[in-house]
Design a protein around this motif. Structure first.
Motif, PDB file in Angstrom:
ATOM      1  N   CYS A  22      35.171  33.864  33.359  1.00  0.00           N
ATOM      2  CA  CYS A  22      35.984  33.973  34.570  1.00  0.00           C
ATOM      3  C   CYS A  22      35.068  34.473  35.672  1.00  0.00           C
ATOM      4  O   CYS A  22      34.650  35.630  35.649  1.00  0.00           O
ATOM      5  CB  CYS A  22      37.133  34.939  34.325  1.00  0.00           C
ATOM      6  SG  CYS A  22      38.068  35.404  35.796  1.00  0.00           S
ATOM      7  N   TRP A  36      43.050  38.574  30.700  1.00  0.00           N
ATOM      8  CA  TRP A  36      43.173  37.188  30.248  1.00  0.00           C
ATOM      9  C   TRP A  36      44.600  36.997  29.758  1.00  0.00           C
ATOM     10  O   TRP A  36      45.126  37.819  28.993  1.00  0.00           O
ATOM     11  CB  TRP A  36      42.197  36.883  29.119  1.00  0.00           C
ATOM     12  CG  TRP A  36      40.782  36.654  29.572  1.00  0.00           C
ATOM     13  CD1 TRP A  36      39.762  37.554  29.564  1.00  0.00           C
ATOM     14  CD2 TRP A  36      40.244  35.449  30.089  1.00  0.00           C
ATOM     15  NE1 TRP A  36      38.620  36.982  30.056  1.00  0.00           N
ATOM     16  CE2 TRP A  36      38.885  35.676  30.385  1.00  0.00           C
ATOM     17  CE3 TRP A  36      40.760  34.171  30.327  1.00  0.00           C
ATOM     18  CZ2 TRP A  36      38.049  34.697  30.916  1.00  0.00           C
ATOM     19  CZ3 TRP A  36      39.927  33.188  30.843  1.00  0.00           C
ATOM     20  CH2 TRP A  36      38.586  33.462  31.138  1.00  0.00           C
ATOM     21  N   ARG A  45      54.260  33.024  29.439  1.00  0.00           N
ATOM     22  CA  ARG A  45      52.899  33.499  29.545  1.00  0.00           C
ATOM     23  C   ARG A  45      52.797  34.889  28.914  1.00  0.00           C
ATOM     24  O   ARG A  45      53.690  35.716  29.074  1.00  0.00           O
ATOM     25  CB  ARG A  45      52.479  33.554  31.009  1.00  0.00           C
ATOM     26  CG  ARG A  45      51.030  33.926  31.249  1.00  0.00           C
ATOM     27  CD  ARG A  45      50.686  33.762  32.717  1.00  0.00           C
ATOM     28  NE  ARG A  45      51.553  34.576  33.551  1.00  0.00           N
ATOM     29  CZ  ARG A  45      51.801  34.329  34.832  1.00  0.00           C
ATOM     30  NH1 ARG A  45      51.261  33.265  35.408  1.00  0.00           N
ATOM     31  NH2 ARG A  45      52.581  35.120  35.522  1.00  0.00           N
ATOM     32  N   TYR A  95      44.289  31.847  31.368  1.00  0.00           N
ATOM     33  CA  TYR A  95      44.083  32.228  32.757  1.00  0.00           C
ATOM     34  C   TYR A  95      43.449  33.610  32.825  1.00  0.00           C
ATOM     35  O   TYR A  95      43.781  34.484  32.030  1.00  0.00           O
ATOM     36  CB  TYR A  95      45.413  32.300  33.499  1.00  0.00           C
ATOM     37  CG  TYR A  95      46.222  31.028  33.506  1.00  0.00           C
ATOM     38  CD1 TYR A  95      47.122  30.743  32.482  1.00  0.00           C
ATOM     39  CD2 TYR A  95      46.118  30.119  34.559  1.00  0.00           C
ATOM     40  CE1 TYR A  95      47.873  29.580  32.485  1.00  0.00           C
ATOM     41  CE2 TYR A  95      46.871  28.961  34.581  1.00  0.00           C
ATOM     42  CZ  TYR A  95      47.745  28.695  33.540  1.00  0.00           C
ATOM     43  OH  TYR A  95      48.490  27.546  33.552  1.00  0.00           O
ATOM     44  N   CYS A  96      42.580  33.809  33.803  1.00  0.00           N
ATOM     45  CA  CYS A  96      42.161  35.170  34.110  1.00  0.00           C
ATOM     46  C   CYS A  96      42.831  35.596  35.407  1.00  0.00           C
ATOM     47  O   CYS A  96      43.206  34.755  36.243  1.00  0.00           O
ATOM     48  CB  CYS A  96      40.646  35.283  34.216  1.00  0.00           C
ATOM     49  SG  CYS A  96      39.872  34.357  35.546  1.00  0.00           S
ATOM     50  N   ALA A  97      42.993  36.901  35.560  1.00  0.00           N
ATOM     51  CA  ALA A  97      43.690  37.424  36.721  1.00  0.00           C
ATOM     52  C   ALA A  97      43.179  38.822  37.031  1.00  0.00           C
ATOM     53  O   ALA A  97      42.772  39.562  36.121  1.00  0.00           O
ATOM     54  CB  ALA A  97      45.200  37.451  36.471  1.00  0.00           C
ATOM     55  N   THR A  99      43.780  42.614  38.686  1.00  0.00           N
ATOM     56  CA  THR A  99      44.753  43.652  39.043  1.00  0.00           C
ATOM     57  C   THR A  99      44.011  44.820  39.680  1.00  0.00           C
ATOM     58  O   THR A  99      43.084  45.347  39.082  1.00  0.00           O
ATOM     59  CB  THR A  99      45.488  44.151  37.792  1.00  0.00           C
ATOM     60  OG1 THR A  99      46.226  43.073  37.207  1.00  0.00           O
ATOM     61  CG2 THR A  99      46.425  45.295  38.136  1.00  0.00           C
ATOM     62  N   PRO A 116      49.064  41.103  38.543  1.00  0.00           N
ATOM     63  CA  PRO A 116      47.801  40.629  39.136  1.00  0.00           C
ATOM     64  C   PRO A 116      48.012  40.097  40.548  1.00  0.00           C
ATOM     65  O   PRO A 116      49.072  39.543  40.870  1.00  0.00           O
ATOM     66  CB  PRO A 116      47.363  39.494  38.203  1.00  0.00           C
ATOM     67  CG  PRO A 116      48.075  39.754  36.907  1.00  0.00           C
ATOM     68  CD  PRO A 116      49.380  40.363  37.308  1.00  0.00           C
ATOM     69  N   LYS A 118      45.397  38.169  41.984  1.00  0.00           N
ATOM     70  CA  LYS A 118      44.610  36.936  42.061  1.00  0.00           C
ATOM     71  C   LYS A 118      44.638  36.272  40.691  1.00  0.00           C
ATOM     72  O   LYS A 118      44.508  36.962  39.686  1.00  0.00           O
ATOM     73  CB  LYS A 118      43.160  37.216  42.463  1.00  0.00           C
ATOM     74  CG  LYS A 118      42.991  37.928  43.793  1.00  0.00           C
ATOM     75  CD  LYS A 118      41.523  38.177  44.092  1.00  0.00           C
ATOM     76  CE  LYS A 118      41.342  39.105  45.281  1.00  0.00           C
ATOM     77  NZ  LYS A 118      41.787  38.460  46.537  1.00  0.00           N
ATOM     78  N   TRP A 119      44.754  34.951  40.695  1.00  0.00           N
ATOM     79  CA  TRP A 119      44.794  34.172  39.464  1.00  0.00           C
ATOM     80  C   TRP A 119      43.788  33.033  39.528  1.00  0.00           C
ATOM     81  O   TRP A 119      43.569  32.450  40.591  1.00  0.00           O
ATOM     82  CB  TRP A 119      46.184  33.566  39.241  1.00  0.00           C
ATOM     83  CG  TRP A 119      47.234  34.532  38.835  1.00  0.00           C
ATOM     84  CD1 TRP A 119      48.034  35.270  39.655  1.00  0.00           C
ATOM     85  CD2 TRP A 119      47.617  34.870  37.490  1.00  0.00           C
ATOM     86  NE1 TRP A 119      48.892  36.052  38.902  1.00  0.00           N
ATOM     87  CE2 TRP A 119      48.654  35.821  37.568  1.00  0.00           C
ATOM     88  CE3 TRP A 119      47.178  34.467  36.226  1.00  0.00           C
ATOM     89  CZ2 TRP A 119      49.263  36.370  36.437  1.00  0.00           C
ATOM     90  CZ3 TRP A 119      47.788  35.005  35.101  1.00  0.00           C
ATOM     91  CH2 TRP A 119      48.814  35.950  35.217  1.00  0.00           C
ATOM     92  N   GLN A 121      42.717  29.138  37.921  1.00  0.00           N
ATOM     93  CA  GLN A 121      43.488  27.899  37.765  1.00  0.00           C
ATOM     94  C   GLN A 121      43.783  27.573  36.307  1.00  0.00           C
ATOM     95  O   GLN A 121      44.605  26.699  36.018  1.00  0.00           O
ATOM     96  CB  GLN A 121      42.733  26.726  38.423  1.00  0.00           C
ATOM     97  CG  GLN A 121      41.661  26.075  37.556  1.00  0.00           C
ATOM     98  CD  GLN A 121      40.438  26.955  37.326  1.00  0.00           C
ATOM     99  OE1 GLN A 121      40.253  27.979  37.982  1.00  0.00           O
ATOM    100  NE2 GLN A 121      39.580  26.543  36.388  1.00  0.00           N
ATOM    101  N   GLY A 122      43.109  28.241  35.384  1.00  0.00           N
ATOM    102  CA  GLY A 122      43.359  28.041  33.965  1.00  0.00           C
ATOM    103  C   GLY A 122      42.375  27.093  33.311  1.00  0.00           C
ATOM    104  O   GLY A 122      41.796  26.218  33.958  1.00  0.00           O
TER     105      GLY A 122
END
Length: 129
Positions: A22, A36, A45, A95-97, A99, A116, A118-119, A121-122
């Motif tokens: 990521c 993650w 999710r 996905y990563c995000a 926090t 979170p 920000k994300w 796109q996967g």
């Protein structure tokens, strides 16, 4: 423009390994815990792993503890998820995000990187049995 970009997904057989990355661009990861998450078809999710801003504290979902390892390199603005002993039930989009984490506040990691801001796109992970 600040963004997170995942990579490293793919198709493997059960028992295999993958390493997800990521990468952050347009902002520093230093003030963020990174999580993650994954979502399988027809399922909600779920949080998989979370790492604190300094990389000292980590937390894992019970389903992956002992098989997955989260790590980060703030200098490279990259967070990794090493996934070993993969199972068919690990199949999902990962996905990563990010926090926000205040210094000294470990509750973010204990709570698996909630809310979170920000994300990515996967990236697809497919494990065949």
């Amino acid at each position: 423009q600040s963004q997170l970009v995942e990579s490293g997904g793919g198709a493997v057989h059960s028992g295999g390994s993958l390493r997800l990355s990521c990468a952050a661009s347009g902002f520093s990861l230093n003030a963020y815990a990174i999580g993650w998450f994954r979502q399988a078809p027809g399922k909600e999710r779920e949080g998989v792993a979370c790492i604190g801003s300094r990389g000292v504290s980590t937390n894992y979902a019970d389903s992956v503890r002992g098989r997955f390892t989260i790590s980060r390199d703030n200098a490279k603005k990259t967070v990794y998820l090493q996934m070993n002993a993969l199972k068919a039930e690990d199949t999902a989009v990962y996905y990563c995000a990010a926090t926000p984490q205040l210094p000294g506040d470990n509750s973010v990691v204990q709570d698996m990187c909630p809310s979170p801001v920000k994300w990515g796109q996967g990236t697809q992970v497919t494990v065949s049995s």
